[in-house]
Design a protein around this motif. Sequence first.
Motif, PDB file in Angstrom:
ATOM      1  N   GLY A 314      -6.049 -38.887  81.528  1.00 41.83           N
ATOM      2  CA  GLY A 314      -6.957 -39.999  81.749  1.00 41.83           C
ATOM      3  C   GLY A 314      -6.825 -41.067  80.683  1.00 41.83           C
ATOM      4  O   GLY A 314      -6.845 -42.266  80.979  1.00 41.83           O
ATOM      5  N   VAL A 315      -6.664 -40.641  79.420  1.00 45.28           N
ATOM      6  CA  VAL A 315      -6.476 -41.597  78.322  1.00 45.28           C
ATOM      7  C   VAL A 315      -5.164 -42.357  78.493  1.00 45.28           C
ATOM      8  O   VAL A 315      -5.102 -43.581  78.290  1.00 45.28           O
ATOM      9  CB  VAL A 315      -6.511 -40.856  76.969  1.00 45.28           C
ATOM     10  CG1 VAL A 315      -6.032 -41.758  75.831  1.00 45.28           C
ATOM     11  CG2 VAL A 315      -7.909 -40.329  76.687  1.00 45.28           C
ATOM     12  N   ALA A 316      -4.120 -41.644  78.877  1.00 48.88           N
ATOM     13  CA  ALA A 316      -2.811 -42.290  79.044  1.00 48.88           C
ATOM     14  C   ALA A 316      -2.838 -43.346  80.145  1.00 48.88           C
ATOM     15  O   ALA A 316      -2.099 -44.340  80.080  1.00 48.88           O
ATOM     16  CB  ALA A 316      -1.755 -41.233  79.358  1.00 48.88           C
ATOM     17  N   ALA A 317      -3.687 -43.151  81.147  1.00 47.40           N
ATOM     18  CA  ALA A 317      -3.732 -44.073  82.280  1.00 47.40           C
ATOM     19  C   ALA A 317      -4.751 -45.192  82.102  1.00 47.40           C
ATOM     20  O   ALA A 317      -4.826 -46.101  82.943  1.00 47.40           O
ATOM     21  CB  ALA A 317      -4.045 -43.293  83.556  1.00 47.40           C
ATOM     22  N   PRO A 319      -6.021 -48.487  80.487  1.00 45.34           N
ATOM     23  CA  PRO A 319      -5.537 -49.619  79.690  1.00 45.34           C
ATOM     24  C   PRO A 319      -6.406 -49.897  78.468  1.00 45.34           C
ATOM     25  O   PRO A 319      -5.934 -50.463  77.478  1.00 45.34           O
ATOM     26  CB  PRO A 319      -5.579 -50.800  80.671  1.00 45.34           C
ATOM     27  CG  PRO A 319      -5.577 -50.170  82.035  1.00 45.34           C
ATOM     28  CD  PRO A 319      -6.317 -48.882  81.886  1.00 45.34           C
ATOM     29  N   GLY A 320      -7.676 -49.508  78.519  1.00 44.62           N
ATOM     30  CA  GLY A 320      -8.573 -49.796  77.403  1.00 44.62           C
ATOM     31  C   GLY A 320      -8.653 -48.700  76.362  1.00 44.62           C
ATOM     32  O   GLY A 320      -9.489 -48.774  75.465  1.00 44.62           O
ATOM     33  N   ALA A 321      -7.776 -47.703  76.478  1.00 44.44           N
ATOM     34  CA  ALA A 321      -7.856 -46.557  75.571  1.00 44.44           C
ATOM     35  C   ALA A 321      -6.738 -46.548  74.535  1.00 44.44           C
ATOM     36  O   ALA A 321      -6.306 -45.482  74.090  1.00 44.44           O
ATOM     37  CB  ALA A 321      -7.838 -45.262  76.381  1.00 44.44           C
ATOM     38  N   GLU A 322      -6.285 -47.703  74.121  1.00 47.19           N
ATOM     39  CA  GLU A 322      -5.159 -47.777  73.187  1.00 47.19           C
ATOM     40  C   GLU A 322      -5.490 -47.097  71.860  1.00 47.19           C
ATOM     41  O   GLU A 322      -4.648 -46.402  71.275  1.00 47.19           O
ATOM     42  CB  GLU A 322      -4.767 -49.230  72.945  1.00 47.19           C
ATOM     43  CG  GLU A 322      -3.545 -49.387  72.045  1.00 47.19           C
ATOM     44  CD  GLU A 322      -3.115 -50.836  71.879  1.00 47.19           C
ATOM     45  OE1 GLU A 322      -2.275 -51.089  71.004  1.00 47.19           O
ATOM     46  OE2 GLU A 322      -3.633 -51.700  72.621  1.00 47.19           O
ATOM     47  N   ALA A 323      -6.726 -47.259  71.378  1.00 48.42           N
ATOM     48  CA  ALA A 323      -7.095 -46.653  70.105  1.00 48.42           C
ATOM     49  C   ALA A 323      -7.047 -45.129  70.198  1.00 48.42           C
ATOM     50  O   ALA A 323      -6.590 -44.449  69.267  1.00 48.42           O
ATOM     51  CB  ALA A 323      -8.486 -47.116  69.687  1.00 48.42           C
ATOM     52  N   LEU A 324      -7.500 -44.578  71.312  1.00 47.90           N
ATOM     53  CA  LEU A 324      -7.444 -43.128  71.496  1.00 47.90           C
ATOM     54  C   LEU A 324      -6.007 -42.646  71.590  1.00 47.90           C
ATOM     55  O   LEU A 324      -5.668 -41.567  71.085  1.00 47.90           O
ATOM     56  CB  LEU A 324      -8.213 -42.722  72.756  1.00 47.90           C
ATOM     57  CG  LEU A 324      -9.737 -42.765  72.676  1.00 47.90           C
ATOM     58  CD1 LEU A 324     -10.347 -42.462  74.035  1.00 47.90           C
ATOM     59  CD2 LEU A 324     -10.248 -41.773  71.629  1.00 47.90           C
TER      60      LEU A 324
END
Length: 356
Positions: A314-317, A319-324
């Motif tokens: 889910g994080v990889a997909a 777009p707003g999870a760059e920091a994670l």
Amino acid sequence: MSEPLPASDVTPGDEAPDLLLTGLLFYDLVFTGLGQPPVPGEEIWTRGMGSGPGGIANLAVAAARFGLRTSLATVFGDDFYGRYCREVLAGQEGIDLSLSRTAPAGWHTPVTVSLALGDDRALVTNGHEPPYSQDELIRDPPAARSALVHIGAEPQQWLAKAAASGTKIFADVGWDPSQQWSSDVLDRLSLCHAFLPNEGEAMAYTRTDTPTAALHALSDLVPVAVVTRGRDGAIAVDQSTGEFAEAGALDVDVLDATGAGDVFGASFVAASLAGWPLAERLRFAALAAGLSVRLHGGALAAPGWGGVAEWWRGVAADPGAEALRREFGFLTDRIPTDPGPPPPRAPVTPLYDLPS
């Protein structure tokens, strides 16, 4: 590069355990969605509920779901709760219970009702002292790679035997209701490889006034010191490698905090046995604990590799999870090729056929 521990296909008991555990088992009934605590004469309807094994089972299930061969020495009541918990732990989770015992008639499995309130919970428990001590259950400990133990002021003979045979001892400690914070507890750390108290416990036992000061004091007593800080994450020192690390808590909506500290501890052990750097060990443990509080219960909320892999996809997909993705990028090399599906969760009502 160190590798994650793969899911074990070894039948429990065939090889020495990766992790040895002993402690009191509970059957947990968790209520969530309370707007406020109940008061005398009032009935409150909650929006959620789950049930399953608790207490020492939280550590056992969390470790087993990360592929550790886990051996548990505990006491089961000869009742519905005990038989149900035994079936979940051995049949569903593959935990070795060869060191465990069933109590004589008249002793029942302790039962805890957990009321989840915001980021914390209140507990109501009915139970009695177990009929067998830890030393009676374990006697001569198996040659385990590690043990995760709750230490107190009283010596535990099996613990000294395990440490002498080369077992790495990871320890935590509980709140002292007397608030004496006896230094005898810290004396037990001479047997330990790592110590993982929360910040309140760490400051109280070391007589310090900040988590950082407590961490430095503990690092003089044990090779690996970790202080957990709830919503503020965790800090750690590994004197054997010279590493210092800190990790933030996962930003999630908390459904139920029951057992989150246990999930943190078991996950830290799993990453430590795999030889990961301290920063990765700490972030991984904080991640697993964060994923667990989104679900009911302690043991059956543990994410395992399947849950971690689902979150990472889910994080990889996103777009707003760059920091994670930057913070947890190490998972790309750690998650097994076949992590399996997310594991079973805490049921509202356990479905279990009692023997006729």
